[in-house]
Design a protein around this motif. Structure first.
Motif, PDB file in Angstrom:
ATOM      1  N   VAL A  22       0.800  -1.238  -0.086  1.00 41.77           N
ATOM      2  CA  VAL A  22       0.168   0.156  -0.185  1.00 41.77           C
ATOM      3  C   VAL A  22       0.730   1.292   0.007  1.00 41.77           C
ATOM      4  CG1 VAL A  22      -0.175   0.014   2.589  1.00 41.77           C
ATOM      5  CG2 VAL A  22      -2.010   1.157   1.091  1.00 41.77           C
ATOM      6  N   GLY A  23       2.046   1.304   0.643  1.00 45.15           N
ATOM      7  CA  GLY A  23       3.008   2.232   0.674  1.00 45.15           C
ATOM      8  C   GLY A  23       3.562   2.673  -0.821  1.00 45.15           C
ATOM      9  N   PRO A  24       3.935   1.743  -1.577  1.00 44.74           N
ATOM     10  CA  PRO A  24       4.368   2.153  -3.008  1.00 44.74           C
ATOM     11  C   PRO A  24       3.121   2.336  -3.863  1.00 44.74           C
ATOM     12  CG  PRO A  24       5.548  -0.053  -2.147  1.00 44.74           C
ATOM     13  CD  PRO A  24       4.479   0.386  -1.043  1.00 44.74           C
ATOM     14  N   ALA A  25       2.121   1.758  -3.589  1.00 45.76           N
ATOM     15  CA  ALA A  25       0.949   2.224  -4.507  1.00 45.76           C
ATOM     16  C   ALA A  25       0.358   3.497  -4.200  1.00 45.76           C
ATOM     17  CB  ALA A  25      -0.336   1.326  -3.747  1.00 45.76           C
ATOM     18  N   ALA A  26       0.509   4.187  -2.806  1.00 44.48           N
ATOM     19  CA  ALA A  26       0.368   5.739  -2.418  1.00 44.48           C
ATOM     20  C   ALA A  26       1.222   6.599  -3.180  1.00 44.48           C
ATOM     21  CB  ALA A  26       0.392   5.851  -0.979  1.00 44.48           C
ATOM     22  N   GLU A  27       2.605   5.991  -3.276  1.00 46.90           N
ATOM     23  CA  GLU A  27       3.611   6.791  -3.901  1.00 46.90           C
ATOM     24  C   GLU A  27       3.212   7.063  -5.535  1.00 46.90           C
ATOM     25  OE1 GLU A  27       7.789   5.986  -3.279  1.00 46.90           O
ATOM     26  OE2 GLU A  27       7.269   4.831  -1.339  1.00 46.90           O
ATOM     27  N   LEU A  28       2.880   5.827  -6.082  1.00 51.65           N
ATOM     28  CA  LEU A  28       2.542   5.879  -7.517  1.00 51.65           C
ATOM     29  C   LEU A  28       1.416   6.704  -7.988  1.00 51.65           C
ATOM     30  CD1 LEU A  28       2.849   4.548 -10.207  1.00 51.65           C
ATOM     31  CD2 LEU A  28       1.179   2.925  -9.656  1.00 51.65           C
ATOM     32  N   LEU A  29       0.448   6.709  -6.946  1.00 46.79           N
ATOM     33  CA  LEU A  29      -0.762   7.639  -7.161  1.00 46.79           C
ATOM     34  C   LEU A  29      -0.315   8.970  -6.855  1.00 46.79           C
ATOM     35  CD1 LEU A  29      -3.806   5.436  -5.538  1.00 46.79           C
ATOM     36  CD2 LEU A  29      -3.522   6.141  -7.669  1.00 46.79           C
ATOM     37  N   ALA A  30       0.269   9.372  -6.070  1.00 45.34           N
ATOM     38  CA  ALA A  30       0.882  10.718  -5.635  1.00 45.34           C
ATOM     39  C   ALA A  30       1.583  11.055  -6.912  1.00 45.34           C
ATOM     40  CB  ALA A  30       1.682  10.866  -4.528  1.00 45.34           C
ATOM     41  N   ALA A  31       2.451  10.260  -7.367  1.00 46.08           N
ATOM     42  CA  ALA A  31       3.401  10.723  -8.815  1.00 46.08           C
ATOM     43  C   ALA A  31       2.323  11.095  -9.736  1.00 46.08           C
ATOM     44  CB  ALA A  31       4.426   9.606  -8.906  1.00 46.08           C
ATOM     45  N   ALA A  32       1.402  10.114 -10.014  1.00 45.15           N
ATOM     46  CA  ALA A  32       0.429  10.225 -11.145  1.00 45.15           C
ATOM     47  C   ALA A  32      -0.186  11.567 -10.806  1.00 45.15           C
ATOM     48  CB  ALA A  32      -0.326   9.045 -11.298  1.00 45.15           C
ATOM     49  N   SER A  33      -0.667  11.865  -9.703  1.00 38.80           N
ATOM     50  CA  SER A  33      -1.445  13.090  -9.607  1.00 38.80           C
ATOM     51  C   SER A  33      -0.802  14.367  -9.730  1.00 38.80           C
ATOM     52  CB  SER A  33      -1.945  13.211  -8.038  1.00 38.80           C
ATOM     53  OG  SER A  33      -2.648  13.940  -7.619  1.00 38.80           O
ATOM     54  N   SER A  34       0.693  14.206  -9.273  1.00 34.64           N
ATOM     55  CA  SER A  34       1.565  15.439  -9.517  1.00 34.64           C
ATOM     56  C   SER A  34       1.705  15.693 -10.989  1.00 34.64           C
ATOM     57  CB  SER A  34       2.831  15.091  -8.612  1.00 34.64           C
ATOM     58  OG  SER A  34       3.939  16.297  -9.148  1.00 34.64           O
ATOM     59  N   ALA A  35       2.035  14.537 -11.740  1.00 34.53           N
ATOM     60  CA  ALA A  35       2.406  14.714 -13.215  1.00 34.53           C
ATOM     61  C   ALA A  35       1.285  15.113 -14.075  1.00 34.53           C
ATOM     62  CB  ALA A  35       3.064  13.493 -13.694  1.00 34.53           C
ATOM     63  N   LEU A  36       0.091  14.338 -13.719  1.00 34.54           N
ATOM     64  CA  LEU A  36      -1.417  14.489 -14.857  1.00 34.54           C
ATOM     65  C   LEU A  36      -2.243  15.325 -14.367  1.00 34.54           C
ATOM     66  CD1 LEU A  36      -1.668  10.717 -15.279  1.00 34.54           C
ATOM     67  CD2 LEU A  36      -0.513  12.401 -16.684  1.00 34.54           C
ATOM     68  N   GLY A  37      -2.535  15.706 -12.930  1.00 37.61           N
ATOM     69  CA  GLY A  37      -3.259  16.839 -12.412  1.00 37.61           C
ATOM     70  C   GLY A  37      -4.752  16.215 -12.373  1.00 37.61           C
ATOM     71  N   ALA A  38      -5.663  17.193 -12.572  1.00 37.37           N
ATOM     72  CA  ALA A  38      -6.834  16.499 -12.191  1.00 37.37           C
ATOM     73  C   ALA A  38      -7.495  15.481 -13.206  1.00 37.37           C
ATOM     74  CB  ALA A  38      -8.032  17.663 -12.236  1.00 37.37           C
TER      75      ALA A  38
END
Length: 873
Positions: A539-555
């Motif tokens: 779940v930790g790496p999964a949260a990192e992945l979502l955070a990276a995607a959110s930062s790069a892709l936005g809304a």
């Protein structure tokens, strides 16, 4: 026995007279036999006489020294045989050879070798059609003493005799010069070897072979043992193979030239036995006349260094350059044949060699190269990703973006779920060049496309694939040995995208890596995060992945935003990392209450859940363990959920749900943990007023009102901080709990929720009061009060006054006048002096006289009502 010939040799120790034949022999005259060291006779079966059928008929008889007496008769020979065998003389070793037995129909001579008992070797020859054995004078016939004595002989071939001596030496001697055909030195064996001829059948016919029986002495092997060895005659081709196996290249080359064999066999064997490189190319491969095989070997070679491997591949490319049929005026006019196909294979291998060298940071690994060279770029990247090496996978894909780009998502899926996405940001589908619409160039620089790379090659390969004719054996003029080199003949599908230029010419148009995923990179990131948690609990790496995607892709408009998903995943990850691990040997009961354990809460369900459901997941382990409540509420994950919109309502709902399950101890722990100023839970509830409301809601939700539960609830309410205890909600909860205690003391089943509901309705309030008085009257019916009923009346009045007091649970619809009336009614019903008790008189006195400060709130009108009500009762 095949020739039906009998050869006999034996000692004749002294001159004696022949006394006649023995059994099975025909009569013969007496004949003197000269003394000799060895006598030999040859007979054939026949003659047709005798009771037993055939008898031996002499062919030739001889005494070694001196020459045999003239006219030696058959009878004398038979007598000699009878007497020799009869007295058990020392045996001699006999070996006989005829041309017919050896398969030579023209050679009808018979050769006979005899080893005398004392180790001397004698040889005789019976020419075809002859009747006398002719002794053969052997060279070195004085060398038969001591350990040099002969122990066994057998014929190797015409004119060659295998001889074994007691010292273990075995030679194949030419008769009569006794020169050793095996070389300068004899073969050495243990013990006194015994020999026997055993021809060897090969593809080329029958060749000579002698079997040697060794008997090592016991002191050598520790026991009586034996073993067999062979001496074989070899054809020139077999000798060539033996020299090749021994890597005697010079001797093998001379032998091939001498016997007219193909020198390519030597050069090919030398190349295959040598480490591939410049030296082996010059010494062996360059001398091979089968140039197709030589070029194919460049694709199959695995060198020990990067430089040597590159040299071999470039050598193969130069060979194809000379052999390919090109149009000098138009380089695009390429005739597709075996050589052009091999050139494309070597170009692909050369590209991969440079890539693997970059992956290994300049360290060449032959075994890795042997596997890497035949893989597709996508499979190679996925393989390194599976091994947990994202740097290598990224290097491969960036050096071959067109060929490997379609496999980017596969490589990402192959990476270990527990690996932090921060270790492979360059592989993310939102990173360049994978998110771009323009085709990228290789990071190693643009290689000038080779003339063989182009649409013509792709069309030919597509035709091969369509026709199922990718087997290169369909091309003429290429040797079977070259076609057998499988590394030089990859499939047409592999070759079609083997290089960047081929992928550009015939591959699919470039598109972003996540274009094949519905919803694009954002949808892929969301799905990948869920798979990471499902497959490995990461779940930790999964949260990192979502955070990276959110930062790069936005809304992200589809469903829950990436930012919200990342925040929810971070909450769950933080809760898991901060929580105590569960005991694997115990089974928690949180699931039985509809709340899964925090450690088994799936990320997918958590991200899609409402705020109350997420809070329930985070507090799942604390639901049945009051000692974990404070720690769970203090985590950053719970604080993050409570900070969301509806976080306070979610906590209030969770407290009510836990109270409804009967876990008053957990509710008490939650209320206590939320009582400190500045706590996130207190702020989420709305301060102390909200805390009081939560406590009151928990009291009303409690499913039991027995004495123990009421005591626990009372202790929880007493522990409320003053700021919360002075609120109306807290006072109402205290009154309800007190009413529960009254009911429980009278044996009446009533929950705090039922008390609270009754307090809102006049009729329900009076029903509860009547139940109390009725239970009191039932308990006192027929009783004789020693004190006139004073204690009974005081207890009943205490209960009624608690319900009717200004802070009582039923005070809204049940006054103290009503309580007095109920008391008097109960006293009148009981009788037995209870109505004359002191308490009754004091109650009436206070009602009418206005005396007594404790009951001064009862007015005259109320007093009249009490009396009237009592009288009616």
């Amino acid at each position: 026995e095949r020739r039906r010939i009998l050869a006999v040799a034996g000692d004749a120790p002294s001159s004696r007279t022949n006394g006649g034949g023995g059994p099975g022999t025909q009569p013969a005259q007496r004949t003197p036999i000269a003394a000799s060291s060895c006598a030999v006779g040859l007979w054939r079966y026949g003659g047709g006489g005798g009771g037993d059928g055939e008898i031996p008929v002499p062919i030739a008889v001889v005494a070694a020294s001196p020459a045999p007496a003239p006219g030696l008769s058959v009878g004398a020979a038979l007598d000699f045989l009878t007497r020799t065998l009869g007295v058990s003389p020392a045996r001699c070793h006999v070996s006989m050879r005829t041309g017919e037995e050896a398969g030579d129909d023209e050679d009808l001579d018979l050769d006979l070798a005899v080893v005398e008992p004392h180790g001397t070797l004698r040889v005789w020859r019976l020419p075809s059609g002859g009747s006398n054995l002719e002794p053969v004078k052997l060279a070195g016939d004085d060398d038969w003493s001591g350990d040099r004595r002969v122990c066994s002989v057998t014929w190797w071939s015409k004119g060659r005799l295998a001889v074994a001596r007691h010292d273990g030496d075995v030679v194949v001697a030419s008769v009569p010069d006794m020169s050793n055909a095996l070389g300068e030195e004899p073969e050495a064996f243990d013990g006194s070897p015994a020999l026997v001829t055993c021809p060897r059948v090969t593809d080329e016919g029958t060749s000579e072979r002698v079997v040697v029986l060794e008997t090592p002495p016991p002191e050598t092997v520790g026991a009586h043992r034996w073993r067999l060895a062979t001496l074989n005659a070899r054809s020139p081709r077999e000798m060539l193979r033996a020299h090749l196996d021994a890597e005697e290249w010079g001797v093998a080359t001379q032998l091939a030239r001498l016997h007219g064999l193909d020198p390519d066999e030597v050069h090919k064997a030398r190349w295959l036995a040598s480490p591939p490189g410049k030296e082996a190319l010059n010494d062996a491969l360059s001398k091979v006349t089968d140039r197709a095989w030589a070029a194919a070997q460049c694709a199959a070679a695995v060198a020990s260094t990067y430089e040597q491997q590159r040299f071999v591949l470039v050598y193969g490319l130069k060979e194809t350059e000379r052999r390919c049929e090109r149009n000098a005026e138009d380089e695009t006019d390429v005739k597709w044949n075996w050589w052009t196909r091999l050139r494309l294979t070597l170009l692909a291998q050369l590209d991969r060699l440079d890539t693997l060298n970059a992956v290994h940071l300049g360290n060449h690994a032959p075994r890795a190269w042997a596997s890497f060279r035949s893989e597709t770029i996508g499979d190679a990247a996925v393989g390194f990703a599976t091994a947990g090496n994202p740097r290598a996978a990224e290097t491969i894909l960036r050096r071959h973006p067109r060929a490997g780009g379609p496999s980017l998502l596969d490589a990402l899926e192959a990476l270990p779920e527990t690996m932090s996405p921060s270790e492979y940001p360059g592989l993310m589908p939102w990173a360049q060049p994978w998110c771009g619409t323009d085709a990228p160039t290789s990071t190693r620089g643009a290689r000038v496309p080779d003339w063989v790379e182009g649409s013509a090659a792709f069309t030919a390969l597509a035709q091969e694939e369509a026709d199922g004719a990718s087997d290169p054996r369909r091309w003429d003029g290429i040797s079977a040995a070259a076609l057998a080199v499988k590394e030089a003949h990859p499939s047409a599908a592999w070759l079609a995208v083997a290089t960047e230029e081929m992928a550009r010419c015939g591959g699919a148009p470039w598109q972003p890596a996540a274009a094949s995923v519905e919803g694009g990179a954002a949808a892929w990131a969301s799905a990948r995060a869920r798979r990471m948690d499902d497959l490995a609990g990461a779940v930790g790496p999964a949260a990192e992945l979502l955070a990276a995607a959110s930062s790069a892709l936005g809304a992200h408009d589809d469903g829950i935003s990436l930012e919200a998903q990342a925040r929810a995943a971070a909450e769950l990850a933080a809760a898991v990392y901060e929580a105590d691990p569960p005991d694997p040997t115990s089974r928690g009961d949180s699931a039985a209450h509809g709340s899964p354990s925090l450690w088994s809460a799936p990320l997918a369900a958590y991200v899609d859940a409402s705020v109350p459901e997420r809070l329930a997941s985070l507090l799942g382990d604390a639901r049945t363990a009051p000692e974990r409540v404070a720690g769970a509420l203090a985590t950053s994950a719970v604080a993050a959920v409570l900070a969301d919109e509806g976080g306070g309502a979610a906590l209030l709902q969770w407290i009510g749900d836990v109270a409804a399950s009967g876990r008053v101890d957990v509710v008490a722990a939650a209320i206590e943990a939320s009582s400190r100023h500045g706590d996130a839970s207190l702020d989420a509830l709305g301060g102390y007023d909200g805390l009081a409301k939560a406590a009151a809601a928990a009291v009303e939700a409690c499913p039991s009102g027995d004495a123990a539960t009421a005591a626990s609830l009372g202790a929880m309410l007493e522990a409320l901080p003053p700021q919360a205890a002075d609120t109306p909600g807290a006072r109402s909860a205290v009154a309800n709990v007190a009413a529960c205690r009254v009911m429980a003391a009278r044996g009446i089943v009533a929950t705090p929720g039922e008390i609270a509901a009754a307090a809102k309705d006049a009729g329900a309030s009076r029903d509860f009061v009547k139940r109390v008085t009725a239970r009191a009257v039932r308990e006192a019916s027929g009783a004789k009060f020693s004190d006139g009923g004073s204690s009974w009346s005081r207890k009943l009045w205490s209960d009624l006054a608690a319900l009717a007091s200004p802070h009582g649970a039923l005070s809204a619809h049940f006054s103290r006048e009503d309580a007095a009336a109920e008391l008097l009614r109960a006293q009148l019903r009981v009788g037995g002096g209870a109505e004359r008790s002191v308490s009754a008189r004091r109650a009436l006195q206070n009602l009418f006289g206005g005396g007594g400060s404790g009951d001064s709130d009862i007015g005259v009108g109320a007093a009249v009502g009490v009396v009237a009500g009592s009288a009616a009762g």
